[in-house]
Scaffold this motif. Structure first.
Motif, PDB file in Angstrom:
ATOM      1  N   SER A 371       0.834  -1.196   0.000  1.00 16.57           N
ATOM      2  CA  SER A 371       0.000   0.000   0.000  1.00 16.57           C
ATOM      3  C   SER A 371       0.874   1.253   0.000  1.00 16.57           C
ATOM      4  O   SER A 371       1.471   1.587   1.011  1.00 16.57           O
ATOM      5  N   PRO A 372       0.971   1.902  -1.158  1.00 17.09           N
ATOM      6  CA  PRO A 372       1.816   3.098  -1.228  1.00 17.09           C
ATOM      7  C   PRO A 372       1.298   4.192  -0.291  1.00 17.09           C
ATOM      8  O   PRO A 372       0.096   4.284  -0.061  1.00 17.09           O
ATOM      9  N   THR A 373       2.172   4.949   0.249  1.00 15.34           N
ATOM     10  CA  THR A 373       1.735   6.020   1.144  1.00 15.34           C
ATOM     11  C   THR A 373       1.624   7.321   0.362  1.00 15.34           C
ATOM     12  O   THR A 373       2.426   7.586  -0.522  1.00 15.34           O
ATOM     13  N   PRO A 374       0.599   8.096   0.672  1.00 11.02           N
ATOM     14  CA  PRO A 374       0.417   9.351  -0.049  1.00 11.02           C
ATOM     15  C   PRO A 374       1.494  10.373   0.314  1.00 11.02           C
ATOM     16  O   PRO A 374       2.066  10.300   1.381  1.00 11.02           O
TER      17      PRO A 374
ATOM     18  N   ALA B 183      -5.739  -2.080  -2.080  1.00  7.07           N
ATOM     19  CA  ALA B 183      -4.662  -1.312  -2.695  1.00  7.07           C
ATOM     20  C   ALA B 183      -3.937  -2.112  -3.770  1.00  7.07           C
ATOM     21  O   ALA B 183      -3.506  -1.573  -4.787  1.00  7.07           O
ATOM     22  N   GLU B 319      -6.806   3.053   3.934  1.00 12.40           N
ATOM     23  CA  GLU B 319      -5.523   2.923   3.235  1.00 12.40           C
ATOM     24  C   GLU B 319      -5.750   2.711   1.735  1.00 12.40           C
ATOM     25  O   GLU B 319      -4.988   3.201   0.904  1.00 12.40           O
ATOM     26  N   ASP B 322      -6.757   6.086   0.231  1.00 14.50           N
ATOM     27  CA  ASP B 322      -5.587   6.962   0.156  1.00 14.50           C
ATOM     28  C   ASP B 322      -4.636   6.514  -0.947  1.00 14.50           C
ATOM     29  O   ASP B 322      -4.089   7.335  -1.684  1.00 14.50           O
ATOM     30  N   ALA B 323      -4.447   5.193  -1.073  1.00 17.63           N
ATOM     31  CA  ALA B 323      -3.554   4.680  -2.133  1.00 17.63           C
ATOM     32  C   ALA B 323      -4.129   5.013  -3.508  1.00 17.63           C
ATOM     33  O   ALA B 323      -3.393   5.334  -4.442  1.00 17.63           O
ATOM     34  N   THR B 326      -3.607   8.695  -4.215  1.00 16.98           N
ATOM     35  CA  THR B 326      -2.191   8.905  -4.509  1.00 16.98           C
ATOM     36  C   THR B 326      -1.847   8.406  -5.915  1.00 16.98           C
ATOM     37  O   THR B 326      -1.125   9.074  -6.661  1.00 16.98           O
ATOM     38  N   ASP B 330      -0.277  10.997  -8.522  1.00 16.51           N
ATOM     39  CA  ASP B 330       1.129  10.828  -8.904  1.00 16.51           C
ATOM     40  C   ASP B 330       1.312  10.114 -10.233  1.00 16.51           C
ATOM     41  O   ASP B 330       2.344  10.264 -10.878  1.00 16.51           O
ATOM     42  N   ARG B 373      -1.318  16.578   3.040  1.00 20.83           N
ATOM     43  CA  ARG B 373      -0.843  15.439   2.254  1.00 20.83           C
ATOM     44  C   ARG B 373      -1.443  15.423   0.865  1.00 20.83           C
ATOM     45  O   ARG B 373      -0.819  15.027  -0.106  1.00 20.83           O
ATOM     46  N   PHE B 374      -2.718  15.843   0.773  1.00 24.63           N
ATOM     47  CA  PHE B 374      -3.370  15.751  -0.526  1.00 24.63           C
ATOM     48  C   PHE B 374      -3.266  17.029  -1.352  1.00 24.63           C
ATOM     49  O   PHE B 374      -3.791  17.096  -2.447  1.00 24.63           O
ATOM     50  N   ARG B 376      -0.124  18.696  -1.629  1.00 26.97           N
ATOM     51  CA  ARG B 376       1.301  18.895  -1.931  1.00 26.97           C
ATOM     52  C   ARG B 376       1.573  18.765  -3.434  1.00 26.97           C
ATOM     53  O   ARG B 376       0.769  18.216  -4.186  1.00 26.97           O
ATOM     54  N   ARG B 378       2.896  17.164  -6.741  1.00 24.30           N
ATOM     55  CA  ARG B 378       2.846  15.740  -7.048  1.00 24.30           C
ATOM     56  C   ARG B 378       3.916  15.355  -8.051  1.00 24.30           C
ATOM     57  O   ARG B 378       4.462  16.196  -8.771  1.00 24.30           O
TER      58      ARG B 378
END
Lengths: 374, 529
Positions: A371-374, B183, B319, B322-323, B326, B330, B373-374, B376, B378
């Protein structure tokens, strides 16, 4: 291990009668003295919220001298609540009630009503699963889902569209029964009890090693559902409002379905079907009294004829089997008098151990997924 | 019998006295009754219920004190213990999974439903064979997006629930299983192909609808709540109606739960939730907001298709979500090219430049809060900083290859921002014109990015070209360059009319850092980049 439901009913009826005589005297004395009603507060499972909000129930309780203030929560959640200022807890399942009684020595409990676990589904789904050998008509005149055969389908990662000759529900989703969150809700815990019994070679799980052993087979039936609601009103609402696309099969209390059908508001459509898992389990709505007022309320609920007949209208079964039949007849409903294949839940500790293990899997996720971390 | 009756009569008398007493109490005070006021933290998508609130208050006696906030910001506040009696967003699922927030939800009732679906311009839907076709899949949409024959607008999933909901549905469908995602099952390559078609982004669903209206000639479709798409069709601003596509693998439905956070307000909350769920109110919600009823027994009106809507599961774990976000930011989305035009005139001295530096530096991964975190910078993002006072002072390009906050790419931005110093007068429009020149060059070199310009100024234009000169120069640029919007930030003594005019001219949105912290504003703007 299947327990004869008639025997359960007989025991229940006996209990209720014994309590009934004593309480009947107490309540008539109370009635004639008619002091100001006492306010009694309690936690109940959400499945009983509508019952306690019903003006007729409120009036009947008031006649008995009670103003009842209820708060709804999932049954396992109820078991862990702070009971300061609370007179009673009324979860939907015996295991949660057992835990509360254990943690509050000296408390009493009564089972004013009960309901078997059932599956709310749809005619096309019943046809598909009948063709697949999973659903069949029983001698008792009701539809039953063979839990073992169902679990075999799930183990093979079967999709709805994979079922033979499926033109009615050609959907890529997995064949699964929607349940509530097993971490918070009694109806999911009852589902877990059924699954664990079947996975344990048709034996109630009696040791933690047995529980751990069957968990691998059971976990996917919960985890693959994704996000689940925390109490039983949610998935049944989905079934009624969003239909087959969201909820092809939902694990519910029989009472939810019967009560909805009895309303006659058209929300139960001709395509809807009620199927009983084989084996099934009885959800015993157990009122645990934490104060003397709570105990009085419990006895009154179990014994007052008007409240019993109102409970029937909410689809619950009580010790009054004739009343249940009359209720079904009055609303042109059918439900089996007797379910043939009924099992007992594991003890609170065994059930809790399995739930904690599932909780752990929810927390860490399936083993091999980076699970990649943000 | 008579003692019973007597007692009942006494009880009735007592009851009526109690009622009279409480009525007197209610009439006499005139001050707002705390027990009957609910402070509600609400998503901006619920603003369209405002006309209902007076009737709600009349019927229930409960006053809703609404505070509108972005979903993620709201979630962060609730997790951080912010005082609110109730929360009301399009989804409660992310919130309920968030540590510290989920445990605050005492109970919850869903109020209405709206699936997140795809609206396609009629002529495009006809061309692609998607009109009246119940078999269109997310995979079909992906194929057309990947080969360039279909473009769409969608909000940023890190900033807006409709985008997040769509992303969850699309990812689940494209994973091939239609099961609840974990994930490990995220197919980033498939998502990248899908999002090749994303031509427009935004930080809010409502603003995205407005932006689509503006861009309707060039963008083929929009992913949003069914209710927003139906309202667009009814709004009279579209040259062609949108054909609503409910992809075959399934969709994810928003259910607008009203969540009780303060157990002491349970009675008021119950009155409100119960009233909202009465059949008459449900019908009214359906008629006025185009959302579906959340209670059984209220039939859908003719605007809603009768087909069975397959609902895709929502992930069970935070998780996973969030993954997924991300992976979108990204890897899957079109990379952003973010141009920041920063006023370094003398008035920015002192606290102002400090807060500017802090706000920008926070985007380099040093802000570890949920919203930080969300928002920032990328991976693959291209960041340009243009500083100006009387004229453009400097222009710097940064490309993010390494997202590590301590890596060379993020450090370079932080160091540069830290070195900024203030100068003389203010030439806003010359600097903006320069930003467009830069965007024009960059876009010619790489048309596959999503470009945006942020303008941060604290003063009035008193140097360089005039607003009219800028507008003329802007008007003379290519269509593609003109579609790049300016997001002005109102700060210090900046002129709100002039800033609004820049937003209007370019299709951007004005952000107010006079009444909000500059750092929060920068994070919000990230949703639009």
């Amino acid at each position: 291990m299947a327990v004869n439901p008639r025997r359960i009913a007989a025991i229940l009826l006996g209990l209720v009668l014994v309590l009934g005589v004593g309480i009947g005297i107490v309540s008539s004395v109370r009635d004639s003295l008619a002091p100001a009603p006492v306010t009694v507060s309690g936690y109940i499972g959400s499945e009983k919220a509508a019952f306690f909000a019903d003006a007729r129930v409120v009036a009947a309780l008031k006649r008995g001298g009670f103003i009842v203030k209820v708060r709804t929560a999932g049954s396992r959640e109820i078991a862990t609540k702070d009971f300061t200022g609370i007179d009673f807890a009324f979860p939907a399942g015996a295991p949660a009630a057992e835990k509360i009684r254990r943690e509050h020595p000296g408390t009493q409990s009564v089972v004013p009503f009960y309901t078997p676990m059932a599956i709310a589904t749809w005619a096309p789904i019943v046809d598909l699963l009948t063709a697949a050998g999973v659903v069949s008509q029983t001698n008792g005149g009701y539809l039953a889902l063979d839990v073992e055969a169902f679990m075999a389908l799930v183990a093979k990662d079967t999709r709805w569209r994979d079922l033979p000759a499926n033109t009615t529900y050609p959907v890529n989703k997995s064949v699964l029964i929607t349940s509530t969150d097993v971490r918070t809700s009694n109806s999911a815990a009852m589902y877990l009890a059924i699954l664990s019994y079947v996975a344990n070679g048709r034996n109630v799980v009696e040791t933690d090693p047995d529980g751990a052993k069957v968990l691998q087979a059971i976990a996917p039936l919960f985890l693959r559902q994704g996000y689940v609601e925390s109490s039983s009103a949610g998935p049944f609402d989905d079934y009624l409002v969003q239909g087959m696309g969201k909820a092809p099969m939902v694990m519910i209390y029989e009472a939810q379905y019967l009560a909805q059908a009895a309303k006659g508001d058209g929300s139960i459509t001709p395509q809807m079907r009620l199927v009983y898992p084989a084996p099934t389990i009885l959800s015993k709505h157990t009122l645990v009294s934490l104060t003397p007022h709570g105990a009085e309320l419990g006895s009154f609920l179990a014994n007052d004829p008007e409240l019993r007949s109102l409970a029937l209208e909410y689809g619950f079964r009580t010790s009054d089997t004739a009343g249940f039949k009359a209720f079904l007849a009055a609303h042109s409903l059918s439900a089996p008098d007797t379910l043939i294949d009924v099992i007992d839940p594991p003890t609170y500790e065994r059930l809790e151990a399995m739930i904690i293990a599932l909780e752990q899997i929810y927390a860490t996720g399936p083993a091999a997924s980076p699970s990649p971390t943000p | 019998m008579s003692p019973v009756n007597g007692a009942r009569r006494v009880a009735a008398l007592v009851a009526s006295l109690v009622v009279a007493g409480s009525l007197l109490g209610a009439c006499g005070g005139g001050t707002p009754d705390a027990a009957n006021t609910l402070d509600v933290m609400a998503g901006s998508e619920i603003k369209d219920l405002e006309p209902l609130l007076p009737d709600l208050e009349a019927a229930t006696g409960v006053h809703l004190n609404m505070t509108y906030i972005g979903t993620l910001e709201g979630a962060e506040k609730i997790a951080g213990g912010a005082a609110a009696d109730a929360a009301w967003f399009s989804h409660g699922k992310y919130l309920s999974l968030l540590p510290g927030a989920g445990s605050r939800i005492v109970t919850s009732q869903r109020i209405m439903l709206s699936p997140v679906v795809l609206g396609v311009r009629k002529s495009v839907a006809d061309r692609l064979g998607w009109s009246n076709n119940p078999n269109v899949t997310w995979k079909d949409v992906q194929a057309k997006a990947a080969d360039g024959s279909f473009t769409f607008a969608m909000t940023n999933p890190a900033a807006s629930n409709s985008g997040l909901t769509a992303l969850i549905g699309v990812a689940s469908a494209l994973s091939g299983s239609s099961d609840a995602l974990d994930a490990g099952k995220i197919d980033t390559a498939a998502l990248r192909a899908f999002f090749k078609g994303q031509a427009l982004t935004a930080g809010s669903s409502g603003w995205l609808a407005d932006a689509y209206v503006r861009a309707q000639g060039t963008v083929d479709g929009i992913i949003n709540y069914e209710s927003v798409l139906l309202s667009l069709n009814a709004g009279g601003k579209l040259a062609e109606p949108l054909v609503l596509v409910y992809p075959n693998e399934g969709i994810v439905t928003a259910d607008y739960p009203m969540m009780l956070l303060n157990a002491a307000k349970r009675d008021a909350w119950t009155k409100v939730a119960d009233w909202l769920r009465t059949p008459d109110v449900q019908k009214r919600l359906m008629a006025t907001t185009s959302r579906r009823p959340a209670v059984p027994g209220v039939a859908l009106d003719a605007r809603f298709p009768s087909q069975t809507l397959i609902e895709l599961p929502y992930p069970a774990r935070l998780e996973t979500i969030d993954a997924l976000i991300t992976a979108y930011l990204d890897e899957a989305r079109k990379p952003a090219s973010a141009v920041f035009v920063l006023d370094l005139s003398a008035s920015m001295d002192g606290d102002r430049i400090t807060s500017l530096k802090d706000a920008l530096s926070a985007l380099t991964g040093t802000d570890t809060s949920l919203t930080g975190r969300f928002s920032r910078f990328r991976a693959r993002e291209d960041v340009t900083i243009i500083t100006f006072s009387s004229t453009v002072l400097d222009e710097r390009d940064f490309t993010i290859d390494d997202t590590n906050p301590d890596g060379s790419d993020m450090t370079a931005i932080r160091d540069y921002v830290g070195s900024l110093t203030t100068h003389q007068t203010t030439g806003i429009y010359s600097a903006l014109d320069r930003a467009y020149a830069t965007v024009a060059d960059k876009q010619a070199a790489d048309p596959s990015r999503l470009y945006s310009i942020v303008l941060m100024t604290d003063g009035l234009n008193n140097d360089g070209i005039s607003p009219e000169d800028f507008a003329a120069a802007y008007g003379a640029r290519s269509d593609a360059v003109r579609r790049v919007a300016v997001f002005p930030i109102l700060f210090g003594e900046a002129d709100s009319k002039a800033m609004q005019a820049i937003a209007d001219l370019t299709g951007g949105r004005l952000f107010d850092a006079k009444s909000n912290a500059l750092g929060d504003i920068f994070k919000q703007i990230r949703g639009y980049q």
